[in-house]
Design a protein around this motif. Structure first.
Motif, mmCIF file in Angstrom:
data_model
loop_
_atom_site.group_PDB
_atom_site.id
_atom_site.type_symbol
_atom_site.label_atom_id
_atom_site.label_comp_id
_atom_site.label_asym_id
_atom_site.label_seq_id
_atom_site.Cartn_x
_atom_site.Cartn_y
_atom_site.Cartn_z
ATOM 1 N N ILE A 43 -1.714 20.687 -32.077
ATOM 2 C CA ILE A 43 -1.969 21.921 -31.323
ATOM 3 C C ILE A 43 -2.297 23.038 -32.309
ATOM 4 O O ILE A 43 -1.557 23.273 -33.258
ATOM 5 N N ILE A 44 -3.419 23.709 -32.068
ATOM 6 C CA ILE A 44 -3.800 24.826 -32.927
ATOM 7 C C ILE A 44 -4.187 26.023 -32.062
ATOM 8 O O ILE A 44 -4.437 25.885 -30.864
ATOM 9 N N GLU A 45 -4.227 27.187 -32.683
ATOM 10 C CA GLU A 45 -4.656 28.418 -32.016
ATOM 11 C C GLU A 45 -5.912 28.960 -32.689
ATOM 12 O O GLU A 45 -6.072 28.847 -33.906
ATOM 13 N N LEU A 46 -6.766 29.554 -31.893
ATOM 14 C CA LEU A 46 -7.912 30.299 -32.396
ATOM 15 C C LEU A 46 -7.936 31.655 -31.694
ATOM 16 O O LEU A 46 -7.607 31.754 -30.502
ATOM 17 N N GLY A 93 9.120 23.798 -32.654
ATOM 18 C CA GLY A 93 8.640 24.000 -34.012
ATOM 19 C C GLY A 93 7.174 24.366 -34.082
ATOM 20 O O GLY A 93 6.637 24.611 -35.171
ATOM 21 N N GLU A 94 6.496 24.421 -32.937
ATOM 22 C CA GLU A 94 5.075 24.770 -32.919
ATOM 23 C C GLU A 94 4.895 26.248 -33.281
ATOM 24 O O GLU A 94 5.599 27.113 -32.769
ATOM 25 N N ALA A 95 3.938 26.532 -34.144
ATOM 26 C CA ALA A 95 3.663 27.913 -34.563
ATOM 27 C C ALA A 95 2.716 28.564 -33.555
ATOM 28 O O ALA A 95 1.546 28.836 -33.841
ATOM 29 N N ILE A 96 3.228 28.808 -32.366
ATOM 30 C CA ILE A 96 2.430 29.370 -31.272
ATOM 31 C C ILE A 96 2.750 30.849 -31.116
ATOM 32 O O ILE A 96 3.919 31.242 -31.071
ATOM 33 N N THR A 97 1.717 31.672 -31.022
ATOM 34 C CA THR A 97 1.919 33.108 -30.849
ATOM 35 C C THR A 97 1.593 33.586 -29.445
ATOM 36 O O THR A 97 1.951 34.699 -29.075
ATOM 37 N N LEU A 131 -5.573 26.413 -28.248
ATOM 38 C CA LEU A 131 -5.164 27.559 -27.440
ATOM 39 C C LEU A 131 -5.868 28.817 -27.923
ATOM 40 O O LEU A 131 -6.013 29.030 -29.129
ATOM 41 N N GLY A 132 -6.284 29.644 -26.988
ATOM 42 C CA GLY A 132 -6.867 30.927 -27.338
ATOM 43 C C GLY A 132 -5.772 31.959 -27.526
ATOM 44 O O GLY A 132 -5.057 32.298 -26.580
#
Length: 241
Positions: A185-188, A141-145, A111-112
């Protein structure tokens, strides 16, 4: 933008009256990435502009961000798929960085996370995004911002999610279902600039309220499943053709 072997990545660009932004967006498309403009009933000639600039254009008459995004997904053929707004707020040249972890096999969904520039994100839209991300963390629990529109994954994986929302809840539904299936799932970080023209969603308080309503419905629907714990795959998750 394509060759005999086909595109490396298909980029889905949901579009509703983005005449002014499309030339810049399409010019920033990386080599080997095919732009699929999913026109959602534009009246300003957006579809014509996109076709003139060698984008693949499909038309989705049913109004809604999710309707356009999903029609674009179903039109893809490449192994890897990215989503990006085509209003000029996000730079497609940054897509290879988002795709890299997916292509390397270290992430399933990237995810951007939007890093706003001055004037790019209204206070009410930013606040709603923060609250929804907080709720999402509580459910999964996902560390999504950020629930933003720039994202990347494998096409075959995305089709197994069987996404159903055809409005503003589509991006959140994607994250929820991916999380419940145990995806990595990760963020950049991605730069978020002021868009060209007026937003159909976050540019107005009413649009933001509608988006929050659609996304809240997704969170409520996911709550019973999330309480049972994450699963790798759900019944009936075979890929669509």
């Amino acid at each position: 933008m394509s060759n005999v072997a086909g595109p490396t990545v298909d980029v889905v660009l949901p579009c509703l009256n983005e005449f002014g932004a499309l030339p810049w967006v399409l010019a920033r498309m990386p080599h080997g990435y095919r732009a699929i403009v999913a026109d959602n009933g534009s009246t300003d000639g957006s579809a014509h502009v996109a076709a003139e600039l060698d984008a693949t254009v499909i038309r989705e008459s049913r109004r809604g961000f999710g309707a356009a995004a999903h029609a674009g997904l179903l039109a893809t053929t490449a192994d890897f798929v990215a989503f990006c707004d085509c209003d000029g707020s996000l730079d497609p040249s940054g897509l290879p960085a988002l795709l890299a972890p997916v292509m390397a096999g270290t992430a399933d969904l990237v995810l951007g996370s939007r890093q706003r520039q001055r004037g790019s994100w209204t206070f009410h839209a930013r606040s709603a995004n923060h609250v929804l991300a907080w709720w999402l963390h509580g459910r999964t629990g996902e560390a999504i911002t950020d629930l933003g529109p720039m994202r990347a994954a494998r096409r075959s994986d995305l089709l197994t999610l069987q996404l159903e929302d055809r409005r503003s809840g589509y991006p959140l539904e994607m994250i929820l279902k991916a999380s419940l299936r145990g995806w990595r799932i990760i963020e950049l970080a991605v730069v978020y600039a002021p868009r060209t023209g007026k937003s159909k969603v976050s540019g107005t308080a009413l649009g933001t309220v509608r988006a929050v309503r659609d996304m809240s419905a997704q969170l409520r629907a996911a709550a019973p499943v999330a309480a049972a714990g994450p699963v790798r795959s759900l019944p009936g998750s075979e890929a669509q053709p």
